[in-house]
Design an enzyme around this catalytic site. Structure first.
Site, PDB file in Angstrom:
ATOM      1  N   LYS A  80      54.754 -50.704  35.128  1.00  0.00           N
ATOM      2  CA  LYS A  80      54.211 -49.951  33.987  1.00  0.00           C
ATOM      3  C   LYS A  80      52.687 -49.934  34.053  1.00  0.00           C
ATOM      4  CE  LYS A  80      57.683 -51.224  30.508  1.00  0.00           C
ATOM      5  NZ  LYS A  80      57.884 -51.896  29.236  1.00  0.00           N
ATOM      6  N   GLU A  91      56.772 -43.530  28.118  1.00  0.00           N
ATOM      7  CA  GLU A  91      57.699 -42.395  28.066  1.00  0.00           C
ATOM      8  C   GLU A  91      58.044 -42.033  26.626  1.00  0.00           C
ATOM      9  OE1 GLU A  91      57.985 -45.119  29.866  1.00  0.00           O
ATOM     10  OE2 GLU A  91      58.967 -44.781  31.792  1.00  0.00           O
ATOM     11  N   HIS A 108      87.608 -40.190  45.145  1.00  0.00           N
ATOM     12  CA  HIS A 108      87.359 -39.037  46.022  1.00  0.00           C
ATOM     13  C   HIS A 108      85.895 -38.989  46.446  1.00  0.00           C
ATOM     14  CE1 HIS A 108      91.364 -37.627  44.992  1.00  0.00           C
ATOM     15  NE2 HIS A 108      91.067 -38.002  43.763  1.00  0.00           N
ATOM     16  N   LYS A 134      61.051 -50.936  20.710  1.00  0.00           N
ATOM     17  CA  LYS A 134      60.761 -52.264  20.168  1.00  0.00           C
ATOM     18  C   LYS A 134      59.248 -52.511  20.149  1.00  0.00           C
ATOM     19  CE  LYS A 134      61.749 -57.096  21.029  1.00  0.00           C
ATOM     20  NZ  LYS A 134      62.405 -58.060  21.905  1.00  0.00           N
ATOM     21  N   GLY A 142      65.627 -55.880  24.363  1.00  0.00           N
ATOM     22  CA  GLY A 142      65.865 -54.433  24.415  1.00  0.00           C
ATOM     23  C   GLY A 142      67.248 -54.083  24.925  1.00  0.00           C
ATOM     24  N   ARG A 143      67.676 -54.731  26.011  1.00  0.00           N
ATOM     25  CA  ARG A 143      68.963 -54.359  26.619  1.00  0.00           C
ATOM     26  C   ARG A 143      70.166 -54.866  25.812  1.00  0.00           C
ATOM     27  NH1 ARG A 143      65.756 -57.417  29.657  1.00  0.00           N
ATOM     28  NH2 ARG A 143      66.320 -59.500  30.359  1.00  0.00           N
ATOM     29  N   GLU A 194      68.486 -56.230  34.984  1.00  0.00           N
ATOM     30  CA  GLU A 194      67.207 -56.592  34.364  1.00  0.00           C
ATOM     31  C   GLU A 194      67.242 -58.063  33.936  1.00  0.00           C
ATOM     32  OE1 GLU A 194      64.467 -53.619  32.152  1.00  0.00           O
ATOM     33  OE2 GLU A 194      65.368 -54.760  30.539  1.00  0.00           O
TER      34      GLU A 194
HETATM   35  O1  F6P Z   1      61.238 -51.237  31.088  1.00  0.00           O
HETATM   36  C1  F6P Z   1      61.461 -52.440  30.483  1.00  0.00           C
HETATM   37  C2  F6P Z   1      61.735 -52.400  29.017  1.00  0.00           C
HETATM   38  O2  F6P Z   1      60.896 -53.331  28.434  1.00  0.00           O
HETATM   39  C3  F6P Z   1      63.180 -52.682  28.692  1.00  0.00           C
HETATM   40  O3  F6P Z   1      63.483 -54.020  28.736  1.00  0.00           O
HETATM   41  C4  F6P Z   1      63.299 -52.059  27.359  1.00  0.00           C
HETATM   42  O4  F6P Z   1      64.634 -51.895  27.000  1.00  0.00           O
HETATM   43  C5  F6P Z   1      62.569 -50.764  27.595  1.00  0.00           C
HETATM   44  O5  F6P Z   1      61.482 -51.128  28.423  1.00  0.00           O
HETATM   45  C6  F6P Z   1      62.102 -50.032  26.357  1.00  0.00           C
HETATM   46  O6  F6P Z   1      61.203 -50.774  25.629  1.00  0.00           O
HETATM   47  P1  F6P Z   1      60.786 -50.403  24.153  1.00  0.00           P
HETATM   48  O7  F6P Z   1      61.989 -50.487  23.286  1.00  0.00           O
HETATM   49  O8  F6P Z   1      59.750 -51.409  23.780  1.00  0.00           O
HETATM   50  O9  F6P Z   1      60.219 -49.008  24.163  1.00  0.00           O
END
Ligand code: F6P
Length: 532
Positions: free
Chosen positions: A497, A215, A386, A209, A269-270, A355
């Site tokens: 972050k 990452e 188990h 987003k 995002g979630r 979150e």
């Molecule tokens: O780590 C937090 C976060 O902002 C989440 O809420 C989100 O889903 C994720 O990082 C990934 O963010 P992006 O879609 O901006 O890469």
């Protein structure tokens, strides 16, 4: 208009619940069943292909009534209206929360900042459908003219967990495309994927987003570099698409406008799997199935919006959860799906719930003086039986659990299915009654009285999965409303972050002394010694 800002502990219902709790806290559920023959019917909801049994909880009619009163007193009805109408209920970021608009079936306008968002949603869906069809039927090819065989979704958090969970869960509906998810920054994981894929036949879907996530950008750049070792620069346009709200950064990465799918401010995002962030889902199972997932979620939205609270599945699950979290002081909730297909459901739900509701400041900007978000954990049944069930049975912690199962297996194997469902049913009964025979061997005593919800769904398919996900999204919303917190920001994760970037700078400059904490400096020095 935003959400009301009512401290739940100051409501009349809360006070009454507190007094009521003191009278029933030691009641055993087996006595409640013995006293009331209609208990199972009173505390269950049959809705479409869902059956929710919540009778195996430490509640009486009085508890349930008071919890419903609490929901009314904190103005839940009004909150639900604000949510669906697109009011800026993500107040701290001044954003609407409208993932529900992505799955609406009506063409009725939904206005955000003076603009109807429905045409753009429909246009984007159309683009998802067109790309999906072209990739699946081989019309869209890679730069050497070969059809795509492989999709690599690059994203993390909400840009990964939802799509990865759905693709795994709906594997039965999958087509010929091989799907990979690159999420972690761990290069060992990425290398394994690189070993498996062919640049000529791989389509990369970068989902971010913000298009600033470390990452995702690191992985996307590594994959681009690897791709360009064998492909010409111009091939990027055929092999990379982006899903982002940050068009500028996506373009800087090298992706043309026409290959960028939008997501909007009002999609968290979630909660984004319903948007173009779900492109990989559509590619994996076809657009029609993707659309069915949205329709299922829309069905649950309608149920949530219109059903009275006492028969409203997300509301009931939320208030029961509050009962344990805030009165019994439980800290966690287990989720146990009796299907291997939902093995990725727990990490997905962890993000949706933790979150959202891991907050300690209320909507009046005060520190909360009561518990908020619970710890969500779990695993698939029967495997979990188990592994960690011993602790639920005989440990010292009270752990309410949701048991989820599907009546019909997908492959039609009735023998396995009967055994699987027997376990699903037997466990909640054993947790309820326990085993208290007179014995000189106390180690064998199970006190029982362990609360569970059973959610039995006819079959796992795109619609029912859509309903299930939306059910938990709305449960989380209701909890946040009652706790008087803002569920739709995530400032906590931002700090981590930022610090990671600071540490990276000191690693790059080999200046561990720039870190101001001795313990952190020591770890860094140790790392630099091993690493260099
Ligand atoms: O780590 C937090 C976060 O902002 C989440 O809420 C989100 O889903 C994720 O990082 C990934 O963010 P992006 O879609 O901006 O890469």
């Amino acid at each position: 208009m935003g959400l009301a800002k009512i401290n739940p502990t100051h409501t009349k219902a809360w006070q009454k619940l507190q007094a009521h709790f003191n009278t029933i806290k030691n009641t055993h559920m087996s006595d409640l069943f013995a006293q009331d023959k209609s208990r199972a019917n009173t505390f269950s909801i049959q809705w479409e292909d869902f059956y929710l049994d919540f009778s195996k909880n430490r509640i009486t009619s009085e508890t349930f009534k008071l919890l419903l009163d609490l929901a009314k007193e904190v103005k839940l009805k009004e909150a639900i209206e604000c949510y669906f109408r697109g009011n800026k209920i993500n107040e701290t970021e001044s954003k609407a929360v409208l993932h529900t608009a992505l799955r609406t079936t009506k063409n009725k306008e939904i206005v955000v900042d003076g603009k109807d968002i429905v045409p753009e949603i429909n246009q984007t869906k159309q683009r998802i459908e067109t790309l999906t069809n072209a990739v699946i039927n081989g019309q869209k090819t890679g730069y050497t003219g070969k059809p795509f065989t492989t999709i690599v979704n690059i994203g993390i958090g909400g840009s990964d967990l939802g799509p990865a969970m759905v693709v795994d869960a709906l594997d039965f509906y999958a087509n010929h495309l091989n799907i990979y998810f690159v999420n972690n920054i761990d290069s060992d994981h990425l290398s394994k994927i690189i070993n498996d894929i062919d640049p000529e036949t791989t389509l990369f879907v970068i989902v971010s987003k913000t298009f600033t996530t470390q990452e995702t950008l690191c992985n996307a750049n590594t994959l681009k570099k690897w791709f360009l070792k064998s492909a010409p620069q111009t091939a990027i346009q055929d092999h990379f698409v982006a899903v982002s709200a940050n068009i500028k950064q996506a373009k800087l990465f090298g992706i043309n406008d026409s290959k960028i799918f939008p997501i909007w401010d009002w999609v968290g995002g979630r909660f984004s799997l319903w948007s173009a962030a779900g492109l990989t889902i559509s590619l994996a199972i076809g657009y029609d199935n993707f659309n069915k997932l949205l329709l299922g979620a829309n069905c649950m939205d309608t149920h949530f919006k219109t059903q009275s609270f006492d028969k409203n599945i997300p509301v009931v699950l939320a208030i029961i959860s509050i009962w344990y979290n805030n009165f019994f002081n439980t800290e966690s909730e287990a989720v146990i799906p009796y299907t291997q297909s939902l093995k990725q459901f727990i990490p997905f739900l962890q993000q949706v719930s933790m979150e959202s509701n891991g907050k300690c400041v209320d909507r009046n900007q005060n520190s909360v003086q009561y518990q908020t978000g619970n710890i969500i954990w779990g695993g698939v049944g029967t495997n979990s039986q188990h592994a960690f069930f011993q602790l639920i049975y005989q440990g010292t912690k009270l752990i309410p659990a949701d048991f989820i199962a599907f009546s019909q297996s997908l492959d039609g194997n009735r023998e396995h299915q009967k055994k699987l469902i027997s376990n699903f049913i037997a466990q909640t009964e054993a947790l309820l009654y326990g085993k208290t025979q007179n014995t000189n061997f106390p180690f064998k005593v199970f006190e029982g009285n362990k609360p569970t919800n059973s959610i039995l769904i006819k079959q796992l398919n795109p619609e029912s999965l859509g309903k299930l996900i939306a059910m938990y999204e709305h449960k989380v919303f209701v909890q946040g409303v009652i706790w008087n917190i803002f569920s739709f920001d995530q400032y906590g994760v931002e700090l981590g972050k930022k610090l990671a970037n600071n540490v990276l700078n000191t690693i790059n400059n080999s200046t561990p002394e720039a870190i101001h904490n001795d313990a952190t400096t020591n770890i860094l020095q140790q790392f630099l010694m091993d690493f260099n």
